[in-house]
Design a protein around this motif. Structure first.
Motif, short mmCIF file in Angstrom:
data_model
loop_
_atom_site.label_atom_id
_atom_site.label_comp_id
_atom_site.label_asym_id
_atom_site.label_seq_id
_atom_site.Cartn_x
_atom_site.Cartn_y
_atom_site.Cartn_z
N ASP A 182 35.72 -49.17 125.55
CA ASP A 182 35.02 -47.88 125.58
C ASP A 182 35.88 -46.92 126.44
O ASP A 182 34.79 -46.15 126.73
N HIS A 183 36.50 -47.39 126.94
CA HIS A 183 36.96 -47.07 128.29
C HIS A 183 37.11 -45.71 128.25
O HIS A 183 37.31 -44.84 129.65
N GLY A 184 38.16 -45.08 127.40
CA GLY A 184 37.88 -44.06 126.67
C GLY A 184 37.49 -42.60 127.40
O GLY A 184 37.79 -41.75 127.51
N TYR A 185 36.53 -43.52 127.13
CA TYR A 185 34.76 -42.14 126.64
C TYR A 185 34.88 -41.23 128.12
O TYR A 185 34.11 -40.40 128.14
N PHE A 186 35.36 -42.21 129.18
CA PHE A 186 35.41 -41.10 130.20
C PHE A 186 37.24 -41.55 131.02
O PHE A 186 37.00 -40.28 131.85
N MET A 187 37.61 -42.26 130.48
CA MET A 187 39.12 -42.43 131.45
C MET A 187 40.24 -41.92 130.77
O MET A 187 41.58 -41.54 130.71
N ALA A 224 22.41 -52.91 128.61
CA ALA A 224 22.37 -52.13 129.61
C ALA A 224 23.58 -52.15 130.22
O ALA A 224 23.62 -53.51 130.46
N VAL A 225 24.40 -51.19 130.71
CA VAL A 225 25.61 -51.87 131.48
C VAL A 225 25.61 -51.22 133.36
O VAL A 225 24.80 -49.95 133.38
N THR A 226 25.79 -52.39 133.79
CA THR A 226 25.37 -51.57 135.33
C THR A 226 26.40 -51.60 136.13
O THR A 226 27.18 -52.12 136.30
N THR A 262 27.05 -57.33 133.42
CA THR A 262 26.98 -56.68 134.61
C THR A 262 28.48 -57.55 134.94
O THR A 262 29.28 -57.86 134.58
N TYR A 263 28.84 -57.51 137.02
CA TYR A 263 30.06 -58.14 136.91
C TYR A 263 29.52 -59.44 138.10
O TYR A 263 28.60 -59.70 138.15
N TYR A 264 30.63 -60.19 137.88
CA TYR A 264 30.60 -61.45 138.84
C TYR A 264 30.87 -61.36 139.97
O TYR A 264 31.46 -61.08 140.49
N ASP A 311 31.86 -59.79 128.09
CA ASP A 311 32.60 -58.07 127.80
C ASP A 311 33.74 -57.61 128.16
O ASP A 311 32.99 -56.99 129.15
N MET A 312 34.84 -58.33 127.93
CA MET A 312 36.16 -58.30 128.64
C MET A 312 37.00 -56.84 128.32
O MET A 312 36.88 -57.14 126.73
N GLY A 313 37.47 -55.77 128.25
CA GLY A 313 38.50 -55.54 128.59
C GLY A 313 40.20 -54.79 128.37
O GLY A 313 40.64 -55.70 128.17
N ARG A 314 39.87 -54.83 130.15
CA ARG A 314 41.56 -54.49 130.94
C ARG A 314 41.90 -56.60 130.72
O ARG A 314 43.31 -56.54 130.29
N ASN A 315 41.39 -57.18 130.91
CA ASN A 315 41.65 -58.55 131.23
C ASN A 315 42.33 -59.49 129.93
O ASN A 315 42.97 -60.70 129.50
C1 5RP Z 1 32.82 -49.09 131.04
C2 5RP Z 1 32.31 -50.11 130.63
C3 5RP Z 1 33.14 -51.09 129.88
O1 5RP Z 1 33.65 -51.82 128.73
C4 5RP Z 1 33.74 -52.56 131.02
O2 5RP Z 1 34.29 -51.70 132.20
C5 5RP Z 1 34.54 -53.18 129.94
O3 5RP Z 1 35.56 -53.10 130.02
P1 5RP Z 1 36.77 -54.32 131.39
O4 5RP Z 1 36.73 -55.42 131.16
O5 5RP Z 1 38.27 -53.81 131.52
O6 5RP Z 1 36.59 -54.11 132.74
O7 5RP Z 1 31.37 -50.95 130.40
O8 5RP Z 1 32.00 -48.91 132.35
#
Ligand code: 5RP
Length: 296
Positions: free
Chosen positions: A60-65, A175-177, A207-209, A254-258
Motif C-alpha cells: 500500500d506504499h503508493g497511497y502516499f509515496m 490499526a497501523v501505528t 506496529t514495529y518490532y 505484515d511486510m512489504g519492502r523486505n
Molecule cells: C504504510 C504501511 C505499510 O503497509 C507498511 O509500512 C508495511 O510495509 P513495509 O514492510 O515496507 O514497512 O503500513 O504506512
C-alpha cells in the motif's frame, strides 16, 4: 415434489447424537472471543486457524509515496507473490486495477489516506467508506494512527469511526501505528500506541518490532499484534526479526519492502512463512531462501 422419506423419524434416533454435547471452543485469537460470526470468519481468513498466525504482504506504499522502488508495476511485482501470502494489504485502486478477484485472497484494505510524502503525514482522513470495503469483500480495514503526531486526535477519530462502521457490518479494523520521524521506536512508545489502538476498538494492531521490551508491548495489548517490516534488511536479519517478534508474542508479520525489494521475493516470502507458521529457525529459513533463490 416434497419427499417425506427424507424426514428423520423416531427410528433414526442415532442421527440426533443424543448424549453427545455440541463442541464449543473459545475462538483461537487473543481478544476476539466476543466478536460476531462474520468478524470471526473474516479474521480466520487472515490468521490461519491451525498456526494462529498470519503472513501479510503489504503493498500500500503508493497511497502516499507514489511509485515505490520495485513496486512501480504492482501487477508485475505482486501477482507472482500473491499465492504465498495469507493476506494482501493494499489500497482499493491497486486492488481493483491490479489484483484479479479470482485469486480469492483475504484483503486488508487501506482505508485511511489523503496525504502525500510531501506533506504532514498525520493529517489523514478516512478514504474508503464501509460500503466500498464490503463491496470489495475486504477482510479488514486498515487505518493509520499517529500517536504523538500533529493530528493525533483526527487519526484516532478515523480509527473509532471505522471500528464503529466495521462493527455494524462485521469487518475487523487493523490499526497501523505510524511512528513520526522525530519519535523513538522503543517499547514505551510502541506500548502506548498499540494499547491506545486496541482500547479504541481495533481488532488487531500493526506496529514495529523493537529490540528491547517487545514482549511487554505484545503482553499489554489485548488484541493480536502483527509487525511491519520497515526498510529493506539483509534477508537473514529480516528472518531473525520475524523469529524474535513471533517468540515475543506477535501473531504475524505484515511486510512489504523486505519482500518485494528482495533479490528473490518468492523465496524470502516462503522463508518468512516457514518462520511464522512452522516455527522454523531463521538460520534454517535462510538456507531455504538461498536454495530457492538459486533454483529460480
Ligand atoms: C504504510 C504501511 C505499510 O503497509 C507498511 O509500512 C508495511 O510495509 P513495509 O514492510 O515496507 O514497512 O503500513 O504506512
Amino acid at each position: 415434489m416434497a419427499d417425506l422419506d427424507g424426514v428423520t423419524g423416531e427410528d433414526n434416533a442415532a442421527g440426533y447424537g443424543i448424549g453427545i454435547p455440541v463442541e464449543t471452543k473459545p475462538y483461537f485469537l487473543k481478544g476476539s472471543n466476543n466478536l460476531g460470526w462474520g468478524m470471526q470468519d473474516r479474521l480466520s481468513r487472515m490468521f490461519c486457524p491451525k498456526s494462529g498466525k498470519t503472513v501479510m504482504l503489504a503493498f500500500d506504499h503508493g497511497y502516499f509515496m507514489g511509485p515505490t522502488s520495485d513496486l512501480e508495476r504492482i501487477d508485475l511485482a505482486i501477482r507472482p507473490l500473491a499465492e504465498y501470502a495469507d493476506v494482501l494489504m493494499c489500497a482499493r485502486g491497486a486492488l481493483r486495477g491490479c489484483i484479479p478477484p479470482t485469486y480469492n485472497k483475504a484483503i486488508s484494505l487501506r482505508c485511511s489516506g489523503g496525504i502525500s510524502v510531501l506533506t504532514e503525514l498525520s493529517n489523514e482522513v478516512i478514504a474508503v467508506n464501509i460500503e466500498d470495503a464490503v463491496r470489495l469483500n475486504a477482510s479488514a480495514m486498515a487505518i493509520q494512527v499517529h500517536i504523538g503526531g500533529q493530528y493525533e486526535r483526527n487519526t484516532i477519530d478515523n480509527l473509532v469511526r471505522t471500528v464503529d462502521a466495521g462493527m455494524k457490518y462485521g469487518v475487523p479494523t487493523l490499526a497501523v501505528t505510524a511512528v513520526g520521524r522525530e519519535m523513538v521506536r522503543d517499547s514505551r512508545y510502541l506500548g502506548l500506541a498499540t494499547r491506545i489502538c486496541a482500547e479504541m476498538g481495533a481488532q488487531f494492531v500493526k506496529t514495529y518490532y523493537c529490540d528491547e521490551g517487545f514482549e511487554k508491548v505484545t503482553a499489554a495489548c489485548p488484541v493480536p499484534i502483527v509487525i511491519a517490516g520497515g526498510k529493506k534488511l539483509p534477508e537473514l536479519d529480516a528472518l531473525k526479526m520475524c523469529r524474535r517478534a513471533i517468540d515475543e508474542g506477535a501473531l504475524g508479520v505484515d511486510m512489504g519492502r523486505n519482500i518485494f525489494q528482495s533479490e528473490a521475493p518468492i523465496a524470502i516470502l516462503k522463508a518468512v512463512r516457514a518462520v511464522v507458521h512452522e516455527n522454523e529457525t531463521p538460520e534454517k529459513a535462510f538456507e531455504m531462501y538461498e536454495t530457492l533463490k538459486n533454483e529460480q
